[in-house]
Design a protein around this motif. Structure first.
Motif, PDB file in Angstrom:
ATOM      1  N   ASN A 226      60.922 -41.027  21.195  1.00 50.08           N
ATOM      2  CA  ASN A 226      61.622 -39.844  21.703  1.00 50.08           C
ATOM      3  C   ASN A 226      61.980 -40.005  23.172  1.00 50.08           C
ATOM      4  O   ASN A 226      63.073 -39.622  23.609  1.00 50.08           O
TER       5      ASN A 226
ATOM      6  N   GLY B 113      68.087 -31.599  19.133  1.00 50.90           N
ATOM      7  CA  GLY B 113      67.609 -32.912  19.568  1.00 50.90           C
ATOM      8  C   GLY B 113      66.373 -32.859  20.448  1.00 50.90           C
ATOM      9  O   GLY B 113      65.886 -33.886  20.903  1.00 50.90           O
ATOM     10  N   ARG B 114      65.837 -31.662  20.640  1.00 53.99           N
ATOM     11  CA  ARG B 114      64.752 -31.506  21.611  1.00 53.99           C
ATOM     12  C   ARG B 114      63.447 -32.134  21.125  1.00 53.99           C
ATOM     13  O   ARG B 114      63.179 -32.202  19.926  1.00 53.99           O
ATOM     14  N   SER B 115      62.656 -32.552  22.092  1.00 52.43           N
ATOM     15  CA  SER B 115      61.345 -33.134  21.808  1.00 52.43           C
ATOM     16  C   SER B 115      60.483 -32.906  23.035  1.00 52.43           C
ATOM     17  O   SER B 115      60.970 -32.437  24.073  1.00 52.43           O
ATOM     18  N   ASN B 116      59.215 -33.262  22.910  1.00 54.25           N
ATOM     19  CA  ASN B 116      58.334 -33.176  24.070  1.00 54.25           C
ATOM     20  C   ASN B 116      58.901 -33.966  25.247  1.00 54.25           C
ATOM     21  O   ASN B 116      58.761 -33.566  26.403  1.00 54.25           O
TER      22      ASN B 116
ATOM     23  N   MET C 121      61.733 -31.839  26.729  1.00 52.57           N
ATOM     24  CA  MET C 121      61.311 -30.519  27.204  1.00 52.57           C
ATOM     25  C   MET C 121      60.326 -30.601  28.353  1.00 52.57           C
ATOM     26  O   MET C 121      60.282 -29.715  29.205  1.00 52.57           O
TER      27      MET C 121
ATOM     28  N   ASN D 296      72.952 -35.220  21.615  1.00 53.33           N
ATOM     29  CA  ASN D 296      71.951 -34.331  21.019  1.00 53.33           C
ATOM     30  C   ASN D 296      71.728 -34.682  19.542  1.00 53.33           C
ATOM     31  O   ASN D 296      70.587 -34.807  19.084  1.00 53.33           O
TER      32      ASN D 296
ATOM     33  N   LEU E 245      69.810 -37.828  19.013  1.00 51.75           N
ATOM     34  CA  LEU E 245      68.366 -37.636  19.210  1.00 51.75           C
ATOM     35  C   LEU E 245      67.746 -36.979  17.976  1.00 51.75           C
ATOM     36  O   LEU E 245      66.646 -37.351  17.538  1.00 51.75           O
ATOM     37  N   LEU E 246      68.446 -36.019  17.411  1.00 54.03           N
ATOM     38  CA  LEU E 246      67.979 -35.418  16.163  1.00 54.03           C
ATOM     39  C   LEU E 246      67.769 -36.498  15.098  1.00 54.03           C
ATOM     40  O   LEU E 246      66.727 -36.543  14.434  1.00 54.03           O
TER      41      LEU E 246
ATOM     42  N   ASN F 190      64.745 -38.746  16.053  1.00 55.75           N
ATOM     43  CA  ASN F 190      63.465 -38.057  15.949  1.00 55.75           C
ATOM     44  C   ASN F 190      63.081 -37.824  14.488  1.00 55.75           C
ATOM     45  O   ASN F 190      61.912 -37.965  14.106  1.00 55.75           O
TER      46      ASN F 190
ATOM     47  N   ARG G 138      55.648 -34.583  19.482  1.00 50.61           N
ATOM     48  CA  ARG G 138      56.356 -33.505  18.779  1.00 50.61           C
ATOM     49  C   ARG G 138      57.842 -33.452  19.148  1.00 50.61           C
ATOM     50  O   ARG G 138      58.248 -33.814  20.249  1.00 50.61           O
ATOM     51  N   SER G 139      58.610 -32.975  18.203  1.00 49.02           N
ATOM     52  CA  SER G 139      60.050 -32.812  18.380  1.00 49.02           C
ATOM     53  C   SER G 139      60.498 -31.713  17.434  1.00 49.02           C
ATOM     54  O   SER G 139      59.722 -31.235  16.604  1.00 49.02           O
ATOM     55  N   ASN G 140      61.748 -31.336  17.555  1.00 48.95           N
ATOM     56  CA  ASN G 140      62.314 -30.370  16.632  1.00 48.95           C
ATOM     57  C   ASN G 140      62.141 -30.837  15.186  1.00 48.95           C
ATOM     58  O   ASN G 140      61.914 -30.023  14.285  1.00 48.95           O
TER      59      ASN G 140
END
Lengths: 303, 303, 303, 303
Positions: A189, A219-222, A225, B182, B185-186, B189, B220-222
């Motif tokens: 990530n 696409g968010r992750s630790n 974020m 984005n 990344l999705l 992940n 962790r991620s979405n």
């Protein structure tokens, strides 16, 4: 009365041991480098629990009479070499004791350790932790346990002194595996986010603007974020968890996936990238500094 | 009085157009397949805004007299072919109008579109959205805008009818680029989580136990927090966003990273994996079904 | 009587042009940097063919009256900018002429060039060459042609002056594609051999011993049979073909495979590695020096 | 007089054992499945060497009195289980004997075997072979030896009965490593060629035309010169070397490169691709059939 032997008083282990002592358990500590054990004793000297803590001069001496042995070393190989290097260790173990290995270890070695200890009547749990020095200090670590649930239940009060979340993952080795997979995801990530942000930067998109969108999206992750905003955009790169250790963990995950015969191109590639980054940045670098390799290749900073 | 032309009334576009109408703006809609435009008109017939909405029989007719043109098609190439396929479009545009392209497009084509439109005195924004049909319906989409900030400011009231978060990313093409990154990344992940969870499953670790740990930890991620628990562990695999579109978006990201000369092994590999998965699962598959390819290779379900 | 215009007198192009002249054809040369064209004229001054060769002061002047135009530039974009930069070029072309582009180009640009030239009644072949300066000097180049076979047949006598092997690959762009794929295989074969040899070296196996086995076995390639023994084991690393150009070619192959929708994880990864190596080693490095990146990562020389 | 024990009479091993017998050496054979040993005895019954060959009913019996033990099994683990499964084996070994393991093994297990045997006064060589059934029959195998040179010299006459090229690679495990690296290069060269040829085919370039160019150029390899023309373009796909075994060998190479800490993205990726192909095509598939996975993904045959 619980009698605990604690082997390995590093940044995490030392803090965990203090919590064991603070809970009023009988504790014998040992560290390969004796100075570290002495420092532990000095630090604890004025506390209420000081008179129930003593330092052992050898691992063999430490484990004698303990019903729970906790090891917290760098690698599974280090645990093996404690057993192999001092024959007194195996001889001194009490039948019926439980060995809880909080090392971020690898599943095959954990299975070998479990078999060796079983031959001496000692049960084994691999029980790596996450949560860093803060979690160790506050007793909020996540503890990932591999082994028999009944074994875990016997040592749960000890683990509860430092663990806020104690999870039974599965058979021996599965605590190691879960920890390694988590850290591999962290590596993936983080690295992939750096790839995208470096290119966006070159195209004229400010990283904080890009993260503002990504963190409101799928696409968010630790990494996007927390790690990148706090450590990369600020160029702070605090040294909290060494890249060398992340490299080791991702290599454990990669070997585990091969062993389980799961084709895993992304995890395997991440293992190579961590090795490259580790080779390029050296032993002292923090894991988040890995993004600097992407920056170097890209010819652009993520800032 | 704002006069809006809306080209492309698909699942997202149709809902966006309704919100434009509901805000009391004058609206002319057009869709390549005329039946879809007729259905839009029927749906809206009983609403208060119905008398300010009309349907055009061609894209050229739709844009005539509009100060804001919004396109929401499948690909940038589709937008180009609307311009190229009907010479009346360029002829009919009002000088000083703004063309907002909400297609999930690619930066090079957006730059070409901007140059073509500039030659006719029309400003261009690439403005892809995220948030799905729900976001479109509720007016909470994230709108990622590339182009001049002054241009964005002129159409902001229109975008605000469907967008809850309107972000100026940078020059033309950068909205596309942020959206594509984005989505890459999705993809990364999601796929990497599937690799790890499949191996853990084979080793005897239940996926919900593994996710419980990972979601409290650094990996962790979405994907691990939302998509896999809700859609994979349940075996529901609802079809909300097609894998074919994710494949397209990751390919856009991969080309963008190449164009920006950022070596990006993970993103590039993800583009290959999405293409494989898309080829194997077909046009109808949802993006989350991609994990079924990992499951097939692994010979184990993540459940 | 064949009248040839030759645009681009670099290391390869200059030698090709000399062979055209030596074959008794009427030749007009042009080079963006005029000094290079003057040097070409000086070099050829004393030869029998000198009086049939002249230098043009612009590309437009060079192509006037030619029945065959040969371009040999760095990239397809350079050819496009010759056409775009000097409107006299398109105006000066004779209808019925053939433009042979020996640039190591990319298929999409070649297709655009073909379309533009077709609009002026000029046929186009993409015709990149392999064989290096030696092949150019001795007239033994391999010429990979994309376009109509009938077009190729018309210029075959010209190509035969420098080409020992003239291959009709397929439609316009396919000469570029074959060349790019060949060079991508070179990159893959070289890099992967370096990975293996570096590890063997660290394990105590001398590279020449390993190559002795591999070259008698199934893993052999041009890299193991020729490049590594002659250039790496000797540490000679002669500069014969720049890494920057190989990087460009592998990127062309990678884009071509994407365009053809062939999932190609190895070729795509090779493109990333070439870019990294190019970024790290700079513009002057030879393509075989890429193995030094593997050596750096490995901490061991292949020697 | 040389007394040889031969363990493992598979397709390659059986032919090697016949050559040992034909050279007039005293030979005792053993095979896990006894029927195979009986068939070996029947086949050899009429030959001049028949009276010097006998079959043993256990591995322990086979090795008793032998000065040279040759094992030729599927994996290093199989060799370990012969030692572990029959305690008579270690007890029956003559001190001073040499164990030559012609299995395509892995370096760590070979090192463990060497250590175990050294404890019983027996020297060990890992000595995998290449050249297939034809090479075994004609005595032209390449034998890659890891271990002491002095040990190799003692058994050289035995190896010479089936080996045309006997190479001392380095310390124990290096024979395995060289074989594995060779096979990894085979996998890489084959797969990457398939990627390129599939895309060229889709673009209208016939594979034989592309190979004609590549094989005269820098991208050539054993895959493009031999395997693909003879086995893929003909669609013959003869089954000479199982994909399952190539998968195993590439996995050995991949683990070896990790162990030697050489970042090796291409070899590691090839290991994943072989595993995917093996999982998809099953146990019986030949290694060259792996290209059919590329064809499936591409939606086009290389033909």
């Amino acid at each position: 009365m619980t009698r605990v032997a604690f082997l390995g008083l590093g940044d995490i282990g030392g803090r965990m041991a203090r919590r064991v002592a603070a809970a009023g358990m009988d504790l014998t500590v040992w560290n390969r480098t004796a100075a570290r054990a002495q420092r532990f004793m000095s630090d604890i000297a004025s506390s209420a629990s000081a008179d129930r803590v003593r330092v052992a001069s050898s691992a063999g001496e430490a484990v004698r009479g303990a019903d729970t042995i906790i090891s917290c070393l760098s690698t599974s190989a280090d645990v093996e070499s404690v057993l192999a290097g001092d024959p007194a260790v195996l001889r001194s173990l009490s039948r019926g004791a439980v060995w809880v290995d909080c090392t971020s270890g690898d599943p095959p070695t954990s299975r070998r350790l479990a078999a060796t200890l079983a031959g001496h009547g000692v049960a084994y749990l691999d029980a790596p932790v996450s949560g860093g020095t803060t979690g160790a200090e506050q007793g909020t670590l996540t503890v990932m346990c591999g082994g028999e649930l009944a074994t875990l239940d016997r040592v749960r009060p000890v683990l509860a002194t430092f663990g806020g979340k104690i999870v039974h993952c599965g058979p021996v080795g599965s605590g190691d595996a879960v920890k390694a997979v988590n850290n591999a995801l962290l590596a993936v990530n983080l690295w992939s986010a750096a790839e995208g942000l470096a290119a966006l930067r070159k195209a004229g998109v400010a990283p904080d603007v890009a993260l503002d969108v990504i963190n409101a999206s799928s696409g968010r992750s630790n990494a996007t974020m927390t790690l990148i905003p706090q450590r990369v955009l600020t160029r702070a790169f605090p040294r909290t968890f060494r890249l060398a250790l992340l490299d080791k963990d991702v290599a454990i995950a990669a070997a585990f996936l091969r062993e389980e015969r799961v084709p895993a191109p992304i995890t395997q590639l991440a293992a190579e990238l961590m090795r490259m980054a580790h080779a390029a940045l050296g032993e002292a670098a923090d894991h988040v500094e890995a993004v600097q390799i992407v920056e170097r290749w890209a010819g652009a900073e993520i800032a």
